[in-house]
Design a protein around this motif. Structure first.
Motif, PDB file in Angstrom:
ATOM      1  N   TYR A   1       0.942  -1.165   0.367  1.00 31.37           N
ATOM      2  CA  TYR A   1      -0.178  -0.392   0.659  1.00 31.37           C
ATOM      3  C   TYR A   1       1.046   1.411   0.110  1.00 31.37           C
ATOM      4  CZ  TYR A   1       1.328   0.420   4.685  1.00 31.37           C
ATOM      5  OH  TYR A   1       1.689   0.692   5.943  1.00 31.37           O
ATOM      6  N   THR A   2       0.747   2.354   0.115  1.00 28.02           N
ATOM      7  CA  THR A   2       1.086   3.053  -0.236  1.00 28.02           C
ATOM      8  C   THR A   2       0.671   4.753  -0.001  1.00 28.02           C
ATOM      9  OG1 THR A   2      -0.425   4.353  -2.567  1.00 28.02           O
ATOM     10  CG2 THR A   2       1.922   2.904  -2.266  1.00 28.02           C
ATOM     11  N   HIS A   3       1.538   5.754   0.588  1.00 22.21           N
ATOM     12  CA  HIS A   3       1.621   7.087   0.959  1.00 22.21           C
ATOM     13  C   HIS A   3       2.650   7.868   1.079  1.00 22.21           C
ATOM     14  CE1 HIS A   3       4.660   5.874   4.469  1.00 22.21           C
ATOM     15  NE2 HIS A   3       4.056   4.580   4.052  1.00 22.21           N
ATOM     16  N   ALA A   4       2.283   8.834   1.355  1.00 25.96           N
ATOM     17  CA  ALA A   4       3.045   9.756   1.628  1.00 25.96           C
ATOM     18  C   ALA A   4       4.277   9.310   1.786  1.00 25.96           C
ATOM     19  CB  ALA A   4       2.994  11.414   1.107  1.00 25.96           C
TER      20      ALA A   4
ATOM     21  N   GLU B   1     -10.679  15.021   5.735  1.00 25.64           N
ATOM     22  CA  GLU B   1      -9.075  14.873   5.103  1.00 25.64           C
ATOM     23  C   GLU B   1      -9.124  13.628   5.044  1.00 25.64           C
ATOM     24  OE1 GLU B   1     -11.123  17.144   7.276  1.00 25.64           O
ATOM     25  OE2 GLU B   1     -11.643  18.571   5.828  1.00 25.64           O
ATOM     26  N   ASN B   2      -9.075  12.919   5.801  1.00 23.94           N
ATOM     27  CA  ASN B   2      -7.691  11.353   6.535  1.00 23.94           C
ATOM     28  C   ASN B   2      -9.155  10.556   5.836  1.00 23.94           C
ATOM     29  OD1 ASN B   2      -6.230  12.852   7.720  1.00 23.94           O
ATOM     30  ND2 ASN B   2      -6.742  12.440  10.040  1.00 23.94           N
ATOM     31  N   TYR B   3      -7.890  10.510   4.413  1.00 24.59           N
ATOM     32  CA  TYR B   3      -9.571   9.130   3.669  1.00 24.59           C
ATOM     33  C   TYR B   3      -7.956   8.070   2.890  1.00 24.59           C
ATOM     34  CZ  TYR B   3      -7.443  12.251  -0.529  1.00 24.59           C
ATOM     35  OH  TYR B   3      -7.090  12.642  -1.214  1.00 24.59           O
ATOM     36  N   CYS B   4      -8.843   7.036   2.665  1.00 24.64           N
ATOM     37  CA  CYS B   4      -7.920   6.122   1.283  1.00 24.64           C
ATOM     38  C   CYS B   4      -8.151   6.473   0.056  1.00 24.64           C
ATOM     39  CB  CYS B   4      -7.829   4.638   2.322  1.00 24.64           C
ATOM     40  SG  CYS B   4      -9.034   3.773   2.117  1.00 24.64           S
ATOM     41  N   GLU B   5      -7.899   6.026   0.017  1.00 23.23           N
ATOM     42  CA  GLU B   5      -8.238   5.731  -2.024  1.00 23.23           C
ATOM     43  C   GLU B   5      -7.551   4.742  -3.262  1.00 23.23           C
ATOM     44  OE1 GLU B   5      -7.208   9.449  -4.455  1.00 23.23           O
ATOM     45  OE2 GLU B   5      -4.956   9.655  -3.644  1.00 23.23           O
ATOM     46  N   ILE B   6      -7.802   4.595  -4.327  1.00 25.51           N
ATOM     47  CA  ILE B   6      -7.215   3.598  -4.843  1.00 25.51           C
ATOM     48  C   ILE B   6      -6.233   4.333  -5.734  1.00 25.51           C
ATOM     49  CG2 ILE B   6      -7.446   1.720  -6.935  1.00 25.51           C
ATOM     50  CD1 ILE B   6      -8.902   1.218  -4.830  1.00 25.51           C
ATOM     51  N   ASP B   7      -5.341   3.391  -5.287  1.00 23.40           N
ATOM     52  CA  ASP B   7      -3.855   3.882  -5.637  1.00 23.40           C
ATOM     53  C   ASP B   7      -3.778   3.492  -8.185  1.00 23.40           C
ATOM     54  OD1 ASP B   7      -1.030   4.442  -6.794  1.00 23.40           O
ATOM     55  OD2 ASP B   7      -0.308   4.462  -5.106  1.00 23.40           O
ATOM     56  N   LYS B   8      -3.794   4.236  -8.776  1.00 22.76           N
ATOM     57  CA  LYS B   8      -3.526   3.697  -9.969  1.00 22.76           C
ATOM     58  C   LYS B   8      -2.631   2.832 -10.244  1.00 22.76           C
ATOM     59  CE  LYS B   8      -8.101   6.414 -10.629  1.00 22.76           C
ATOM     60  NZ  LYS B   8      -8.068   7.307 -10.060  1.00 22.76           N
ATOM     61  N   THR B   9      -1.481   2.999  -9.560  1.00 23.07           N
ATOM     62  CA  THR B   9       0.106   3.184 -10.452  1.00 23.07           C
ATOM     63  C   THR B   9       0.248   1.812  -9.568  1.00 23.07           C
ATOM     64  OG1 THR B   9       1.285   4.399  -8.752  1.00 23.07           O
ATOM     65  CG2 THR B   9      -0.138   5.729 -10.194  1.00 23.07           C
ATOM     66  N   THR B  10       0.001   1.147  -8.917  1.00 23.98           N
ATOM     67  CA  THR B  10      -0.027   0.373  -7.925  1.00 23.98           C
ATOM     68  C   THR B  10      -0.755  -1.172  -7.606  1.00 23.98           C
ATOM     69  OG1 THR B  10       1.347   1.418  -6.556  1.00 23.98           O
ATOM     70  CG2 THR B  10       1.688  -0.223  -6.040  1.00 23.98           C
ATOM     71  N   VAL B  11      -0.084  -2.076  -8.317  1.00 21.73           N
ATOM     72  CA  VAL B  11      -1.471  -3.898  -7.940  1.00 21.73           C
ATOM     73  C   VAL B  11      -0.920  -4.645  -7.033  1.00 21.73           C
ATOM     74  CG1 VAL B  11      -2.659  -3.156 -10.601  1.00 21.73           C
ATOM     75  CG2 VAL B  11      -0.517  -4.771 -10.097  1.00 21.73           C
ATOM     76  N   ASP B  12      -1.259  -5.143  -6.425  1.00 26.29           N
ATOM     77  CA  ASP B  12      -0.382  -6.000  -5.447  1.00 26.29           C
ATOM     78  C   ASP B  12       0.013  -7.624  -6.637  1.00 26.29           C
ATOM     79  OD1 ASP B  12      -2.972  -7.794  -5.497  1.00 26.29           O
ATOM     80  OD2 ASP B  12      -3.737  -7.114  -4.074  1.00 26.29           O
TER      81      ASP B  12
END
Lengths: 210, 522
Positions: free
Chosen positions: B85-88, B389-400
């Motif tokens: 999963y990703t985050h800044a 403002e605190n949320y998760c979204e689908i990261d379109k650049t990464t798959v498992d």
């Protein structure tokens, strides 16, 4: 069989946790289920008859030793010779041998172990160790009190900004834990109680899941 | 191929409770879990720490977000390379996951506290956020039944902020140290209670041993391990769910299972990920948002009881654990620089962590010996405000590893959490001082979001379809035969460990499903 006997005799202590964990967030399975499961026969044991004429010899589990028991570390591979010499001195100061036969960090091969661990560690940890050891160059018994003075400061959650102070804080924990978790410590009188008492951890290890 | 009425995604606390409730009433259920079935006898072996290749330190960098991981248990967690999963970089999120039959209920700390109307009706109290569509009275009968199944031990205290439950009575005496703290805490409005804990049965208090076996015994449950749910399928004509696409974890083969109803119970964030990837149930725009948890600070206050130093503790002075439920903002109009509050749990009779002792070498070892058995250590568990403002979204650049798009997190604590943490830790340290204890260390900096493994929100309930994904029955407003029964449905989470509430909601939602089905409403 010596090792197996020791395993049975080892105190079933809380599994070693490399970083501090909350009692509440810690998965309870490790805390409450630290009981060896040995001694119970498998649930369903199928006896396969050998073909006629073949001796019915049981397949035994051979008692073996770990790779590191059979050899010595090649290296240092990660630290420079100077850094490694400083690390060795630091280990001797942070965790000296105890009066009751407890091995010190140097006896427990901690410098060699840390050289191996750091060789595989993330870049920021590698940098912390290198910078710290470079800053402690020339460490010896006569200047130790002065050079290790940052460890006398009151602990705060945020790590110190000074690279040597930051490294010392980490090294103090790593050196101590690597000593307590060593084979040398486990086989010394120190782990059996009395004096510098610190049980060597044993725990239930999760095999790779299918 | 057998026809199933209900397909349940996930076999943890919530999925297990849904299966338990539905199968008892004759509903045929199919349960998918992304992980294997484990055998607690065969999959774990007793080892000495020095026989592990990394001396207990673990392979460096392997589970960088799982602070709870160690070399013994490393294989029980989801591999971060397999399902990333990703985050800044400046917004860390610790997402701790388990994929196996039983899920995280195999490992939870078993703390079992009910939510109160301070949480269910939080907006009425301080104006922030939203109320839950339900209140404690409505959930009470379900809590009671869940507590029966999980055998929750506790002591009735009559506290409004921590409703009593259906307890196995805990009659153990409080330690002398805990009594002294309780006395000193009175002037700060603190109350001291017993830990309320699921005793379960034997080794576990898990769906694996408490809810799934009885569900299997009805003959109405089929469990499929290693089935990674990828997408929920919608019938274009009716707009209703008609099944789930899943991937065989071992072969990576794509498969599809039909169902008349789908219950998503994959854990808060996996459930939301599945809904987001399916592009359904989001007319409100709330899906993924209002992500919250409880901030944790372990060893927030560590103190020593002087009489117990050097191994001289008289009998009954040290030992055991306790709990301090919320003590701030219990009355309206308290003048503080934050709303809501924290709870603490504490243990007495431990030894201090060497890192907080200002010494090394022989001096350090002597200090450890001096303090051994004399310390009190408290974990601070603070309410985190659910914010859009605190949320998760689908990261379109990464798959498992299964080709499924992963989550990206955007989550930060704010001044409310920081001010709350500081006030709480300062207050408890004062209480310890007043009780005559020696403060060894204090920390009021919350650990990164996610650390408590109490992730909540992102698929919240609301009576208003514009404000929430689910209605008061954990049923999707947009898709009537879709239910989401885990922690994602929370509106706000308080300070209490959420599992018991999650299970009460799962039981209630499942019974609602049965009654709707019988009434022919779906």
């Amino acid at each position: 069989m010596k090792r197996r006997r020791f395993l049975q005799a080892a105190p079933v202590a809380a599994a070693f946790v490399p970083q501090q964990q909350p009692a509440s967030a810690q998965p309870p399975a490790q805390q409450q289920q630290q009981r060896p499961q040995g001694g119970q026969p498998p649930q369903s044991q199928q006896v396969i008859q050998p073909p006629p004429g073949v001796a019915n010899a049981p397949i035994v589990h051979l008692d073996t030793v770990m790779p590191e028991e059979a050899g010595t570390a090649v290296g240092p591979k990660f630290f420079t010779a100077t850094q490694f010499a400083t690390l060795k001195k630091l280990c001797a100061i942070l965790m000296p041998a105890g009066a009751n036969g407890a091995p010190g960090a140097v006896d427990a091969q901690v410098p060699e172990f840390l050289d191996f661990l750091l060789s595989q560690s993330p870049a920021d940890r590698q940098q912390m160790y290198r910078a710290g050891l470079d800053g402690l160059k020339g460490l010896d018994d006569s200047n130790a009190a002065k050079m290790l003075a940052p460890l006398k400061q009151t602990w705060t959650y945020d790590p110190p900004k000074d690279p040597v102070a930051k490294f010392l804080r980490q090294a103090k924990l790593d050196v101590r834990q690597a000593t307590l978790n060593s084979r040398e410590w486990a086989k010394s009188p120190a782990s059996g109680g009395g004096g510098r008492r610190a049980a060597t951890g044993a725990g239930l290890y999760w095999n790779t899941l299918d | 191929m057998q026809d199933y009425d209900v397909l349940i995604v996930g076999s943890g606390a919530s999925g297990g409770m849904a299966a338990h409730t539905l199968t008892k009433q004759g509903v045929k259920c199919l349960m998918l879990d992304a992980g294997p079935q484990v055998d607690f006898q065969k999959d774990r072996v007793l080892k000495n720490v020095y026989d592990l290749p990394y001396r207990g330190f673990g392979k460096p960098g392997r589970l960088s977000h799982v602070f709870q991981a160690n070399e013994f248990n490393a294989n029980q967690w989801v591999d971060e390379q397999e399902v990333p999963y990703t985050h800044a970089p400046n917004e860390p999120y610790n997402w701790v996951r388990v994929r196996m039959i039983g899920g995280k209920s195999n490992f939870w700390a078993r703390m079992s506290f009910r939510l109160s109307d301070y949480e269910f009706k939080a907006k009425d109290f301080d104006g922030f956020g939203e109320n839950w569509p339900i209140d404690h009275a409505e959930l009470d009968p379900f809590y009671t039944r869940v507590e029966e199944i999980f055998r929750v031990s506790g002591r009735k205290e009559g506290l409004k902020q921590l409703p009593d439950g259906n307890f196995v009575p805990d009659e153990s005496p409080d330690s002398g140290a805990a009594k002294r703290m309780a006395e000193a805490g009175k002037s700060r409005n603190m109350t001291f209670t017993k830990i309320r804990r699921s005793l379960g049965n034997g080794q576990l208090a898990s769906s694996l041993n408490l809810t799934l076996p009885p569900a299997m015994a009805t003959g109405n449950l089929t469990i499929v391990p290693n089935a990674v749910a990828r997408e929920i399928s919608i019938d274009k004509n009716t707009g209703l769910v008609n099944g789930v696409y899943y991937v065989d974890r071992k072969s990576k083969r794509d498969l599809f299972a039909k169902a008349k109803y789908v219950i998503v119970a994959a854990s808060c964030l996996e459930s939301t990920r599945l809904l987001l990837n399916s592009k359904i149930a989001n007319s409100s725009g709330a899906l993924g948002h209002y992500l919250h948890d409880q901030f944790y600070i372990t060893q927030s206050v560590v103190a020593a009881v002087p009489e117990a130093k050097n191994g001289k503790a008289p009998r009954g002075l040290m030992g055991g654990a306790g709990y301090i439920p919320r003590f701030q903002n219990l009355t309206q109009g308290e003048k503080r620089n934050f709303i809501r509050g924290v709870a603490f749990d504490f243990s007495t009779g431990g030894s201090p962590d060497p890192r907080i002792l200002p010494a090394w070498g022989t001096e350090l070892e002597e200090m450890i010996n001096t303090y051994r058995g004399s310390t009190i250590s408290a974990t601070c568990m603070g309410e985190v405000l659910p914010r859009y403002e605190n949320y998760c979204e689908i990261d379109k650049t990464t798959v498992d590893a299964y080709g499924i798009p992963v989550l990206r997190f955007h989550c930060k604590y704010t001044d409310n959490e920081a001010n709350m943490a500081k006030d709480s830790v300062d207050t408890l340290a004062e209480v310890c001082k007043d009780a005559g204890f020696e403060i060894l260390s204090k920390n009021d900096k919350p650990f990164p979001p996610g650390y408590s493994i109490h992730e909540l929100g992102t698929c919240r309930m609301s009576d208003d379809p514009k404000k929430g994904v689910l209605n008061r029955w954990n049923q999707a407003h947009d898709v009537k035969n879709l239910f989401v029964v885990d922690g994602s449905s929370f509106v706000t989470g308080g300070t209490q460990n959420p599992t018991i509430t999650i299970m009460a909601l799962a039981m209630r939602a499942s019974e609602h499903l049965v009654s709707q089905k019988r009434a022919g409403k779906l």
